[in-house]
Design a protein around this motif. Structure first.
Motif, PDB file in Angstrom:
ATOM      1  N   ILE A   1      30.222  42.409  52.936  1.00 62.66           N
ATOM      2  CA  ILE A   1      29.384  41.244  52.647  1.00 62.66           C
ATOM      3  C   ILE A   1      28.444  41.526  51.489  1.00 62.66           C
ATOM      4  O   ILE A   1      28.411  40.793  50.486  1.00 62.66           O
ATOM      5  CB  ILE A   1      28.608  40.830  53.908  1.00 62.66           C
ATOM      6  N   ARG A   2      27.669  42.597  51.605  1.00 59.30           N
ATOM      7  CA  ARG A   2      26.724  42.901  50.540  1.00 59.30           C
ATOM      8  C   ARG A   2      27.431  43.406  49.281  1.00 59.30           C
ATOM      9  O   ARG A   2      26.890  43.285  48.168  1.00 59.30           O
ATOM     10  CB  ARG A   2      25.685  43.903  51.048  1.00 59.30           C
ATOM     11  N   SER A   3      28.637  43.937  49.438  1.00 53.74           N
ATOM     12  CA  SER A   3      29.412  44.339  48.259  1.00 53.74           C
ATOM     13  C   SER A   3      29.793  43.131  47.417  1.00 53.74           C
ATOM     14  O   SER A   3      29.775  43.178  46.183  1.00 53.74           O
ATOM     15  CB  SER A   3      30.665  45.109  48.683  1.00 53.74           C
ATOM     16  N   ARG A   4      30.165  42.040  48.082  1.00 51.53           N
ATOM     17  CA  ARG A   4      30.486  40.820  47.330  1.00 51.53           C
ATOM     18  C   ARG A   4      29.256  40.340  46.558  1.00 51.53           C
ATOM     19  O   ARG A   4      29.357  39.910  45.403  1.00 51.53           O
ATOM     20  CB  ARG A   4      30.975  39.730  48.279  1.00 51.53           C
ATOM     21  N   VAL A   5      28.098  40.398  47.196  1.00 51.81           N
ATOM     22  CA  VAL A   5      26.881  39.957  46.523  1.00 51.81           C
ATOM     23  C   VAL A   5      26.545  40.884  45.356  1.00 51.81           C
ATOM     24  O   VAL A   5      26.094  40.431  44.291  1.00 51.81           O
ATOM     25  CB  VAL A   5      25.711  39.864  47.525  1.00 51.81           C
ATOM     26  N   SER A   6      26.765  42.179  45.510  1.00 49.78           N
ATOM     27  CA  SER A   6      26.566  43.120  44.398  1.00 49.78           C
ATOM     28  C   SER A   6      27.437  42.746  43.208  1.00 49.78           C
ATOM     29  O   SER A   6      26.982  42.782  42.054  1.00 49.78           O
ATOM     30  CB  SER A   6      26.888  44.555  44.834  1.00 49.78           C
ATOM     31  N   GLY A   7      28.679  42.394  43.484  1.00 49.71           N
ATOM     32  CA  GLY A   7      29.578  41.982  42.412  1.00 49.71           C
ATOM     33  C   GLY A   7      29.105  40.710  41.733  1.00 49.71           C
ATOM     34  O   GLY A   7      29.159  40.585  40.495  1.00 49.71           O
ATOM     35  N   TRP A   8      28.625  39.760  42.535  1.00 44.02           N
ATOM     36  CA  TRP A   8      28.105  38.515  41.958  1.00 44.02           C
ATOM     37  C   TRP A   8      26.910  38.809  41.051  1.00 44.02           C
ATOM     38  O   TRP A   8      26.782  38.229  39.968  1.00 44.02           O
ATOM     39  CB  TRP A   8      27.694  37.558  43.080  1.00 44.02           C
ATOM     40  N   ARG A   9      26.026  39.702  41.487  1.00 49.45           N
ATOM     41  CA  ARG A   9      24.841  40.012  40.686  1.00 49.45           C
ATOM     42  C   ARG A   9      25.213  40.642  39.336  1.00 49.45           C
ATOM     43  O   ARG A   9      24.486  40.490  38.343  1.00 49.45           O
ATOM     44  CB  ARG A   9      23.907  40.942  41.464  1.00 49.45           C
TER      45      ARG A   9
ATOM     46  N   PRO B   1      30.363  31.936  33.882  1.00 52.31           N
ATOM     47  CA  PRO B   1      29.919  30.763  34.642  1.00 52.31           C
ATOM     48  C   PRO B   1      30.544  30.659  36.027  1.00 52.31           C
ATOM     49  O   PRO B   1      29.955  30.072  36.931  1.00 52.31           O
ATOM     50  CB  PRO B   1      30.359  29.583  33.761  1.00 52.31           C
ATOM     51  N   VAL B   2      31.740  31.227  36.202  1.00 52.83           N
ATOM     52  CA  VAL B   2      32.456  31.168  37.482  1.00 52.83           C
ATOM     53  C   VAL B   2      32.765  32.594  37.929  1.00 52.83           C
ATOM     54  O   VAL B   2      33.125  33.448  37.110  1.00 52.83           O
ATOM     55  CB  VAL B   2      33.756  30.345  37.361  1.00 52.83           C
ATOM     56  N   VAL B   3      32.616  32.844  39.222  1.00 46.57           N
ATOM     57  CA  VAL B   3      32.864  34.180  39.764  1.00 46.57           C
ATOM     58  C   VAL B   3      33.947  34.097  40.831  1.00 46.57           C
ATOM     59  O   VAL B   3      33.891  33.244  41.727  1.00 46.57           O
ATOM     60  CB  VAL B   3      31.578  34.778  40.378  1.00 46.57           C
TER      61      VAL B   3
ATOM     62  N   LYS C   1      33.837  46.774  34.413  1.00 49.31           N
ATOM     63  CA  LYS C   1      32.608  47.474  34.802  1.00 49.31           C
ATOM     64  C   LYS C   1      32.771  48.021  36.218  1.00 49.31           C
ATOM     65  O   LYS C   1      33.464  47.415  37.036  1.00 49.31           O
ATOM     66  CB  LYS C   1      31.414  46.522  34.749  1.00 49.31           C
ATOM     67  N   ILE C   2      32.108  49.120  36.495  1.00 51.33           N
ATOM     68  CA  ILE C   2      32.122  49.692  37.854  1.00 51.33           C
ATOM     69  C   ILE C   2      30.699  49.696  38.405  1.00 51.33           C
ATOM     70  O   ILE C   2      29.770  50.212  37.767  1.00 51.33           O
ATOM     71  CB  ILE C   2      32.689  51.123  37.867  1.00 51.33           C
ATOM     72  N   VAL C   3      30.536  49.113  39.585  1.00 54.52           N
ATOM     73  CA  VAL C   3      29.269  49.153  40.310  1.00 54.52           C
ATOM     74  C   VAL C   3      29.490  50.048  41.528  1.00 54.52           C
ATOM     75  O   VAL C   3      30.414  49.812  42.315  1.00 54.52           O
ATOM     76  CB  VAL C   3      28.835  47.748  40.768  1.00 54.52           C
TER      77      VAL C   3
END
Length: 605
Positions: free
Chosen positions: A232-240, A245-247, A221-223
């Protein structure tokens, strides 16, 4: 993730390039120390101006020197390469890109390679000519190959974040993840594009992803961010966007080694409050060769730049090179239980762009009941860029982020961060944003104190609770000059035009020692340098050595008063000397009426 290594006996420390401590090689006598290995484009000397008139000579020469110095410093701090001149063949020899690679290329191909290098920070020209499925040397400790793991490990989502990355490097990261992660464990790959302006990363990347998704629709997928949000916020975007179960949150310039995933997933399955970092090797930016790095823990200095550390003694006592390494912090890339990551507060999205988020996460996890480990049996190779595209002023963001960490998590030790950055604790002039939610998170999670963290998790970190004053030290006779450590190898302090960077950091302790230069972060690092009276001359000597040898290292100082050695009774003063660059020489002599002031007073002696 931008760690370099400085290896000592049984010690591998990562000294992150920083504006105040490591990015700028020590400034003194109008030039910067020979560029360290991570400064890859040599700064050309400016063309000299016409001879200055006699009556303006000294002043204008100083201004000219400072302008040159500023341009050099800015290049270090910004980590931005200079533009290459189209027809300047001599510029090839100035770039370290060609030190170990590319001598056989034609001038035209060298120009192409150099342009790509300056744009990406690594050898994209070579990367385009390497297989996306190239083999890697298996650098795991021998015992790793004999370990068996449970059959019912959790699945994971791999997140790659990037901005203006070379397409071939992104694709190699994807191929490497697919080829070396068991198919039943890898649920999906998520690409987070932090608003790249490289057209190749739009339709061309989309097409490549669609082709790879033919066999497994929706697997990659591409975000895409509409504006640049930062790492920092890019990592959180990926997590969202992740659903496994594991990221696993990684940069998009890595290559995975055999068997990297199973040990990570097994440790998280055993305890979901563990955050795991693989062990990292280096993909050399110039020739893409794999450089094996020694096993390390991950920590930080008082500016909160991350660094590699010697594994703790408890790990060495096990005599088992496959055992997990207890780690005070994280370098940047890590793997985490998806729901636990949310429970613990994700990353601090109030931080800007890059830097400090990994240190903050490590501190927070430990203080709030979790743990951080580095796994020797999980190895990933990572490109250490020559320069980064995140921002033109990386150091300012890192400083701001570090102060956020200090104010939320470090209690009385937050003063150490302000001291290391050489800024006042009150009215620092650095706007850190609203930290109300982060403080509320700490209270909600019932987290331990930072003193507990230092004692139980990071005992090798030096504490500086005895410092009573810090900043730059100036003399009333010539207030535009500051005490400076001078050339590092000389161990002779000098007076130099005030610039406020690390070589001019001065720390005065309650027992009347005067430290000059960087605050030594850990007991494995070289000791701080103390001002010492040696045969009536000022010298800088490691404090522990000077103390053991009972040297003259104690000084009487009051703000606006003299700096007098307690034993010799001589004063640190300026002496006019026409042969000296700035007209004054630093000496020890019979006390006169000269006065010294330091920027920040924490408390009275």
């Amino acid at each position: 993730m931008v760690c370099n290594r400085k290896t000592k006996t049984l010690v591998s420390t990562c000294v992150i390039l920083s504006g105040m401590t490591n990015i700028v090689c020590l400034l003194y006598v109008g030039w910067v120390t020979n560029y360290i290995a991570n400064v890859y484009v040599k700064v050309q000397e400016p063309i000299p101006e016409k001879q200055l008139e006699e009556d303006k000579g000294e002043t204008l020469r100083i201004i000219e020197r400072l302008d040159r110095l500023e341009s050099v410093v800015n290049q270090h701090i910004q980590e931005t390469p200079q533009k290459v001149e189209e027809n300047a063949a001599e510029s090839f020899t100035d770039s370290s890109l060609f030190a170990h690679w590319g001598q056989e290329l034609s001038p035209e191909n060298k120009r192409t390679a150099l342009k790509k290098f300056q744009y990406y920070g690594y050898n994209a020209y070579l990367s385009e000519r390497l297989s996306l499925d190239r083999p890697l040397p298996d650098l795991r400790p021998d015992g790793c190959r004999n370990i068996t793991y449970p059959a019912n490990l959790p699945q994971l989502s791999i997140v790659f974040i990037f901005v203006n990355e070379a397409p071939s490097v992104i694709l190699r990261s994807i191929h490497s993840a697919i080829n070396r992660t068991p198919a039943d464990l890898l649920k999906e790959i998520i690409l987070v594009d932090d608003c790249s302006n490289n057209e190749e990363l739009k339709e061309k990347l989309k097409t490549s992803v669609e082709e790879m998704n033919i066999q497994r629709p929706g697997f990659i997928k591409i975000v895409r961010h509409a504006k640049q949000e930062g790492l920092i916020r890019s990592r959180v975007s990926g997590w969202r966007a992740a659903t496994a179960p594991v990221v696993a949150l990684f940069d998009a310039h890595v290559e995975f080694n055999e068997g990297w995933a199973e040990p990570v997933l097994a440790r998280i399955k055993e305890d979901r409050t563990r955050i795991i970092s693989p062990s990292f090797d280096n993909i050399k930016y110039d020739n893409f060769e794999i450089e094996e790095y020694p096993l390390s823990a991950q920590g930080f200095d008082w500016e909160l730049w991350c660094r590699y550390l010697n594994p703790p003694k408890s790990w060495w006592y096990l005599r088992n090179s496959t055992a997990p390494i207890r780690s005070p912090a994280l370098i940047g890339c890590f793997v985490v239980d998806r729901l636990y990551f949310e429970e613990i507060g994700l990353l601090d999205e109030g931080m800007e762009i890059y830097g400090g988020e990994n240190v903050e996460l490590g501190i927070r996890v430990w203080q709030c009941g979790g743990s951080v480990e580095v796994l020797p049996c999980s190895r990933i190779a990572h490109i250490e860029r020559a320069h980064k595209p995140y921002t033109e002023d990386l150091t300012a963001h890192v400083r701001r982020n570090a102060l956020r960490v200090a104010e939320v998590w470090m209690d009385e030790f937050k003063s150490h961060v302000y001291m290391a950055w050489n800024i006042p604790a009150e009215d620092s002039g650095v706007e850190i944003g609203d930290i109300t939610e982060r403080k509320a998170l700490r209270k909600k999670l019932q987290c331990k104190t930072f003193r507990w963290y230092l004692v139980n998790v990071y005992p090798d970190m030096r504490m500086y609770t005895d410092i009573i004053a810090y900043g730059v030290l100036q003399n009333s006779l010539k207030s535009d000059l500051c005490l400076d450590q001078g050339p590092d190898t000389d161990n002779i302090p000098i007076m130099y035009i005030c610039h406020g960077m690390t070589p001019q950091n001065v720390y005065i302790t309650s027992n009347q020692q005067i430290h000059v230069g960087v605050l030594s972060p850990t007991i494995d690092d070289d000791d701080n340098k103390c001002l010492v009276d040696v045969n009536s001359k000022p010298k800088l000597i490691e404090c522990s050595y000077a103390k053991a040898k009972r040297m003259k290292l104690y000084w009487q100082f009051t703000q606006g008063g003299s700096v007098q050695n307690r034993k010799s009774k001589r004063c640190l003063e300026l002496l006019e000397n026409a042969e000296n660059e700035f007209g004054f020489q630093l000496v020890l002599q019979k006390c006169s009426s000269q006065h010294w002031t330091i920027t920040n007073i924490l408390r009275d002696p």
